[in-house]
Write an enzyme that holds these catalytic residues in place. Sequence first.
Site, mmCIF file in Angstrom:
data_model
loop_
_atom_site.group_PDB
_atom_site.id
_atom_site.type_symbol
_atom_site.label_atom_id
_atom_site.label_comp_id
_atom_site.label_asym_id
_atom_site.label_seq_id
_atom_site.Cartn_x
_atom_site.Cartn_y
_atom_site.Cartn_z
ATOM 1 N N HIS A 172 0.799 -1.166 0.042
ATOM 2 C CA HIS A 172 -0.345 0.117 0.107
ATOM 3 C C HIS A 172 0.742 1.574 0.494
ATOM 4 O O HIS A 172 0.468 2.429 -0.772
ATOM 5 C CB HIS A 172 -0.719 0.047 1.493
ATOM 6 C CG HIS A 172 -2.139 -0.261 1.097
ATOM 7 N ND1 HIS A 172 -2.770 -1.358 2.009
ATOM 8 C CD2 HIS A 172 -2.738 -0.696 0.218
ATOM 9 C CE1 HIS A 172 -3.970 -1.995 1.670
ATOM 10 N NE2 HIS A 172 -3.872 -1.445 0.130
ATOM 11 N N ARG A 193 -9.161 -6.229 -14.059
ATOM 12 C CA ARG A 193 -9.453 -7.564 -12.745
ATOM 13 C C ARG A 193 -10.637 -7.805 -12.577
ATOM 14 O O ARG A 193 -11.119 -7.920 -11.212
ATOM 15 C CB ARG A 193 -7.837 -7.406 -12.062
ATOM 16 C CG ARG A 193 -7.017 -7.557 -12.496
ATOM 17 C CD ARG A 193 -5.587 -6.877 -11.118
ATOM 18 N NE ARG A 193 -4.868 -7.177 -11.157
ATOM 19 C CZ ARG A 193 -3.675 -6.351 -11.751
ATOM 20 N NH1 ARG A 193 -4.178 -5.298 -11.448
ATOM 21 N NH2 ARG A 193 -2.411 -6.746 -12.337
ATOM 22 N N ARG A 214 -10.574 -9.381 -18.368
ATOM 23 C CA ARG A 214 -9.954 -10.145 -17.706
ATOM 24 C C ARG A 214 -11.329 -11.526 -16.970
ATOM 25 O O ARG A 214 -11.626 -10.884 -15.948
ATOM 26 C CB ARG A 214 -9.105 -10.283 -16.882
ATOM 27 C CG ARG A 214 -8.166 -12.073 -16.596
ATOM 28 C CD ARG A 214 -7.099 -11.120 -15.756
ATOM 29 N NE ARG A 214 -7.198 -11.140 -14.567
ATOM 30 C CZ ARG A 214 -5.878 -10.735 -13.440
ATOM 31 N NH1 ARG A 214 -5.055 -10.834 -14.094
ATOM 32 N NH2 ARG A 214 -6.264 -10.507 -12.313
ATOM 33 N N GLU A 273 0.997 -15.560 -18.835
ATOM 34 C CA GLU A 273 1.895 -15.134 -17.882
ATOM 35 C C GLU A 273 2.708 -17.138 -17.280
ATOM 36 O O GLU A 273 3.068 -16.603 -16.256
ATOM 37 C CB GLU A 273 1.030 -14.930 -17.076
ATOM 38 C CG GLU A 273 -0.025 -15.063 -17.080
ATOM 39 C CD GLU A 273 -0.874 -14.694 -15.737
ATOM 40 O OE1 GLU A 273 -0.911 -13.338 -15.727
ATOM 41 O OE2 GLU A 273 -2.051 -15.121 -16.220
ATOM 42 N N ASN A 276 3.786 -10.563 -13.619
ATOM 43 C CA ASN A 276 3.833 -10.050 -12.397
ATOM 44 C C ASN A 276 3.967 -11.874 -12.693
ATOM 45 O O ASN A 276 4.805 -12.432 -11.625
ATOM 46 C CB ASN A 276 2.438 -9.588 -11.364
ATOM 47 C CG ASN A 276 2.699 -7.858 -12.155
ATOM 48 O OD1 ASN A 276 4.086 -7.594 -12.423
ATOM 49 N ND2 ASN A 276 1.243 -8.082 -11.290
ATOM 50 N N ASP A 277 3.528 -12.907 -12.994
ATOM 51 C CA ASP A 277 3.036 -13.702 -12.664
ATOM 52 C C ASP A 277 3.931 -14.748 -13.731
ATOM 53 O O ASP A 277 4.749 -15.243 -13.795
ATOM 54 C CB ASP A 277 1.728 -14.444 -13.258
ATOM 55 C CG ASP A 277 0.977 -14.679 -12.546
ATOM 56 O OD1 ASP A 277 1.511 -14.637 -11.000
ATOM 57 O OD2 ASP A 277 -0.013 -14.301 -12.161
ATOM 58 N N ARG A 292 6.106 -14.686 -6.185
ATOM 59 C CA ARG A 292 5.580 -13.157 -5.652
ATOM 60 C C ARG A 292 5.318 -12.680 -4.457
ATOM 61 O O ARG A 292 5.342 -11.249 -4.563
ATOM 62 C CB ARG A 292 5.115 -13.157 -7.075
ATOM 63 C CG ARG A 292 3.341 -13.415 -6.994
ATOM 64 C CD ARG A 292 2.688 -13.508 -8.302
ATOM 65 N NE ARG A 292 1.972 -11.539 -8.371
ATOM 66 C CZ ARG A 292 1.055 -11.204 -9.327
ATOM 67 N NH1 ARG A 292 0.358 -12.639 -9.968
ATOM 68 N NH2 ARG A 292 0.392 -9.618 -9.203
ATOM 69 N N CYS A 329 0.583 -5.578 -19.299
ATOM 70 C CA CYS A 329 -0.091 -5.397 -18.508
ATOM 71 C C CYS A 329 0.312 -5.662 -16.952
ATOM 72 O O CYS A 329 -0.734 -5.346 -16.162
ATOM 73 C CB CYS A 329 -1.764 -5.763 -18.416
ATOM 74 S SG CYS A 329 -1.854 -7.292 -17.953
HETATM 75 C C1 PEP Z 1 0.467 -10.467 -13.945
HETATM 76 O O1 PEP Z 1 0.373 -11.460 -13.588
HETATM 77 O O2 PEP Z 1 1.609 -9.596 -14.374
HETATM 78 C C2 PEP Z 1 -0.750 -9.969 -14.454
HETATM 79 C C3 PEP Z 1 -0.581 -8.566 -14.731
HETATM 80 O O3 PEP Z 1 -1.969 -10.200 -13.255
HETATM 81 P P1 PEP Z 1 -1.963 -10.161 -12.505
HETATM 82 O O4 PEP Z 1 -1.369 -9.880 -10.768
HETATM 83 O O5 PEP Z 1 -3.505 -9.975 -11.266
HETATM 84 O O6 PEP Z 1 -1.915 -11.740 -11.770
HETATM 85 MG MG MG Z 2 -1.132 -12.963 -13.401
#
Ligand code: PEP
Ligand code: MG
Length: 554
Positions: free
Chosen positions: A185, A287, A323, A412, A435-436, A446, A483
Amino acid sequence: MPTSLQGIGVSAGLVAGPVAKLAAPPALPAPRPVQDAAAEAAAARAALQAVTDDLFARSAAAADPVAKGVLEAQAMMAADPTLADAVAERIEGGVDGPHAVEEAFAGHRAQLESLGGYFAERVSDLDDVKMRVVCALLGLPMPGVPSPGHPFVLVAADLAPADTATLDPAEVLAILTERGGPTGHTAILAKQLGIPAVTACAGALALTDDQTVLVDGQTGLITPDPSDEQVAAAKERQAALAARRASSHGPGRTADGHPVRLLVNIGGPSDVQASGVPGAQGVGLFRTEFLFLDRQTAPTAAEQQELYAQVFAPFAGRAVIVRTLDVGADKPLPYLAQEAEENPALGVRGLRLGRVQPAVLEEQLAAIAAAARASDADVSVMAPMVSTAREAREFAEIARSHGIEKVGVMIEVPAAALLAEQVLAEVDFASIGTNDLAQYTMAADRMEGRLADLLDPWQPAVLALIQMVAAAGQKLGKSVGVCGEAASDPGLALVLAGMGVTSLSMSPGALADVRGTLAAHTLEDCQRLAAAAVGAPSAPDGRAAINAELIGVG
Ligand code: PEP
Ligand code: MG
């Protein structure tokens, strides 16, 4: 004191100023016997109520919608009747008020932690609520943000959302914390408030009050006691950055006019204003699971359709990429009753939920299609956690059977990146979830702060996979967006554009920086930087090389 400290830059901006440290939370007094359990329990309930009221009042007063939401969520934690009962129960068992609060919160904390992921990240919010209740009970002032009477760099072990949300950007020049990560945050709110911030900076607490530090929220570099020349150079760079932000308007493009669509990531109608999201060309990632994370019962088809319609309404003529539910792993949906798994991140999550509960996907796609038909937004859908071309084909078939024309997948999982051409052949577009993709490529959870260096999207292996996907998109003439959080890093944005990525989707606060940075570089610059980043021997080397170029440009 070392000549520099290194943290993670989470909110860009460069500033020098005197340190003011956040006071440490109070220590609990020694345990004591309970004389009057009823009176003590009443005092504890009154403290919980006072904290609830205070947090609701702060939420109502907060101008920023994200800050409002965070404070309201904290107020609801304090208002939880099971917590008050747990405190009273312990007092009746002979534990004094402050220790009963400590123990009851510890129980709730353990529950949140065991849920993992999204919920585990809320643990620091709960810790802050507990500290407030203990202060209220002991009649101590809340250890809040210092006010030395002049602008300062706020230094803390970690910052509670209740503190961050109410910071005054005119007073707080920058934020520096020892703990925290890029998705906590502190990071989200600092970006929102436009305050430069660096988190996860070991050694920050060794800085002393009034010591001057130079904070670089882009590179994460902290320079204690900077020289006059360093401060002057920083001021010059900051002025150039501010000018770039201010002059950043219109659709995303490089200096020579190569278009890169700039989109935003949202979680529901509350993230969208009546006019859409200022400065964004559309939504690159909606999301949808964020709508339902706190629900105990499944939303009806009509409820879903209404929520989607609310999001689509302001985006007439603009893209909204929805999504489908990305549940499981760090985002369990309470009403879906998923089986416990040994390795949830590698389990039945995302599109894979369709293997065990296919009706959930069918119903969601029907609701999205119905809302899209009634709107003028350019709606498309994409599936999370796709691993194979066959999964992509099956998802596209289902989505198209509901009348949805534009269908895409998220890339991902490394398998999908390696065979991106086959996967993309089945759908209209792809969006890379960095991210994934970083998590699965580097085999690093993560949510595990200790592995943040491996999870870095600058890792050359992650960039190499992104490059393969972008190349497949160019070959097939299909758009490939990004994204994940990587899209909001101005340096990485150049690298991604250079690889041929066609859109970048990010939190709204990052748009101006990314747009301004793109506009200051040609496509050829971007291609050169992309080659340098993928060819770098390590993530820090790649980041440093591109940041050096950014600093050169100003
Ligand atoms: C990601 O994995 O980069 C992504 C955008 O989805 P989330 O962060 O919601 O898993
Ligand atoms: Mg993801």
